[in-house]
Write an enzyme that holds these catalytic residues in place. Structure first.
Site, PDB file in Angstrom:
ATOM      1  N   GLY A  59       0.813  -1.206   0.000  1.00  0.00           N
ATOM      2  CA  GLY A  59       0.000   0.000   0.000  1.00  0.00           C
ATOM      3  C   GLY A  59       0.847   1.257   0.000  1.00  0.00           C
ATOM      4  N   GLY A  74      -1.176   7.668   1.017  1.00  0.00           N
ATOM      5  CA  GLY A  74      -1.454   7.727   2.439  1.00  0.00           C
ATOM      6  C   GLY A  74      -0.267   7.410   3.324  1.00  0.00           C
ATOM      7  N   GLY A 104       1.176   4.603   3.863  1.00  0.00           N
ATOM      8  CA  GLY A 104       2.156   3.759   3.195  1.00  0.00           C
ATOM      9  C   GLY A 104       3.124   4.560   2.347  1.00  0.00           C
ATOM     10  N   SER A 143      -4.848  -0.980  13.684  1.00  0.00           N
ATOM     11  CA  SER A 143      -5.628   0.214  14.006  1.00  0.00           C
ATOM     12  C   SER A 143      -5.933   0.205  15.492  1.00  0.00           C
ATOM     13  CB  SER A 143      -6.940   0.213  13.213  1.00  0.00           C
ATOM     14  OG  SER A 143      -7.874   1.139  13.755  1.00  0.00           O
ATOM     15  N   TYR A 185     -14.185  -5.276   9.921  1.00  0.00           N
ATOM     16  CA  TYR A 185     -12.942  -4.500   9.915  1.00  0.00           C
ATOM     17  C   TYR A 185     -12.196  -4.645  11.236  1.00  0.00           C
ATOM     18  CZ  TYR A 185      -9.744  -0.546   9.904  1.00  0.00           C
ATOM     19  OH  TYR A 185      -8.614   0.228   9.999  1.00  0.00           O
TER      20      TYR A 185
END
Length: 310
Positions: free
Chosen positions: A21, A25, A27, A150, A175
């Site tokens: 990724g 963002g 990444g 997260s 998620y």
């Protein structure tokens, strides 16, 4: 640690790094700073246009640092196999793997292999990628795997009877389950690396609340709520700091977890943080590992050889 910044990253010349990724963002900023400090960085992702533009931007902003895009679809085990084989052929070992990519709060979808997409990409894809790249990691002393989760992993619960949400699906519960799985995996990877007598470091990071495109769901009302919730968020560059600390700071050990130092770990400079109690459940970690092996067909057999590369 005192308000650590990316300027304190040590010289990384001669190191090979993969950031999933890395095209945007958190990444992207992780890859940018690793390259700025001398690492040879591979931005792994599905979108060629986005990935090659990001690599070009890194080269421009760093005065020609080594950055390239390679295709990787974490929702396709065949793509993961091809990516790992390409890396093994192109590089003489891997010093750093940042498992950063992810999807968030999607309506129920499945991957190319039939896995629920959030669990499949966020956890199973990175599990398989780490396993396929393990011989390359073990070829380098003190290599690190950084798994990005997260703060919402604290709300997660593993439903081992319905991991794919086939009987009951909630986009946010799926998620948070996948983010809890990230932490369980990273800690179990640390335990197995240690038991095998290797010096592989498995660390964990979370970005707090950062302004990225992760939460775009295509549902206007949900998108508005996410946008409002993210108004006080920090930049993606700031959100990358915990990942960068875990990846490059001296003294990081296996099982260490880093997040922002601000209120509720929403923003700030990286510090050590504690995972949720559920993430410390060794039985759950073992059960998840075994389920992941069965689902992906990937086994970390290099550990069985005591870390010796074939």
């Amino acid at each position: 640690m005192a308000r650590w910044t990316a300027a304190e990253i040590p010289e990384l010349s001669g190191r090979n790094a993969v950031v999933t990724g890395g095209g945007e963002g958190v990444g992207f900023h992780t890859a940018l700073e690793l390259a700025r400090h001398g690492a040879r960085v591979v931005l792994a992702g599905r979108d060629r246009g986005k990935g090659e533009a990001a690599a070009s931007r890194i080269r421009a902003e760093t005065g020609g640092a080594s950055a390239e895009w390679r295709r990787l679809d974490l929702g396709d085990l065949a793509s993961i196999d091809r990516f790992a084989a390409d890396c093994a052929a192109a590089y003489d070992g891997l010093d750093l793997l940042v498992n950063n990519a992810g999807v968030m709060a999607l309506p129920r979808q499945t991957t190319a292999d039939g896995f629920e997409r959030q669990f499949g990409v966020n956890h199973l894809g990175h599990f398989a990628l780490t396993g396929r790249l393990l011989p390359e990691l073990l070829a380098r002393p003190g290599a690190r795997v950084v798994t990005v989760t997260s703060g919402l992993h604290r709300s997660g619960r593993m439903d081992f009877d319905d991991l794919m949400g086939e009987r009951r699906y909630g986009r946010f519960s799926a998620y948070t389950q996948s983010k809890l799985a990230n932490v369980l995996f990273a800690l179990e990877l640390h335990r197995r690396a240690t038991a095998a007598g290797t010096d592989l470091v498995s660390a964990i990071a979370h970005p707090g609340v950062a302004r990225t495109n992760l939460a775009r769901t295509g549902e206007p009302l949900r998108g508005l709520l996410v946008t409002l919730a993210k108004l006080p968020a920090q930049s993606a560059a700031a959100g990358a700091l915990p990942s960068l600390y875990a990846a490059a700071a001296p003294g990081v050990g296996g099982g260490d977890f880093f997040g922002p130092d601000g209120f509720a770990e929403r923003r700030g400079h990286p510090v050590r943080v504690r995972p949720a109690a559920r993430a410390l459940d060794r039985d759950a970690a073992r059960r998840l590992w075994e389920a992941s092996e069965a689902l992906t067909g990937v086994r970390f057999s290099a550990f069985d050889r005591g870390g010796v590369r074939p």
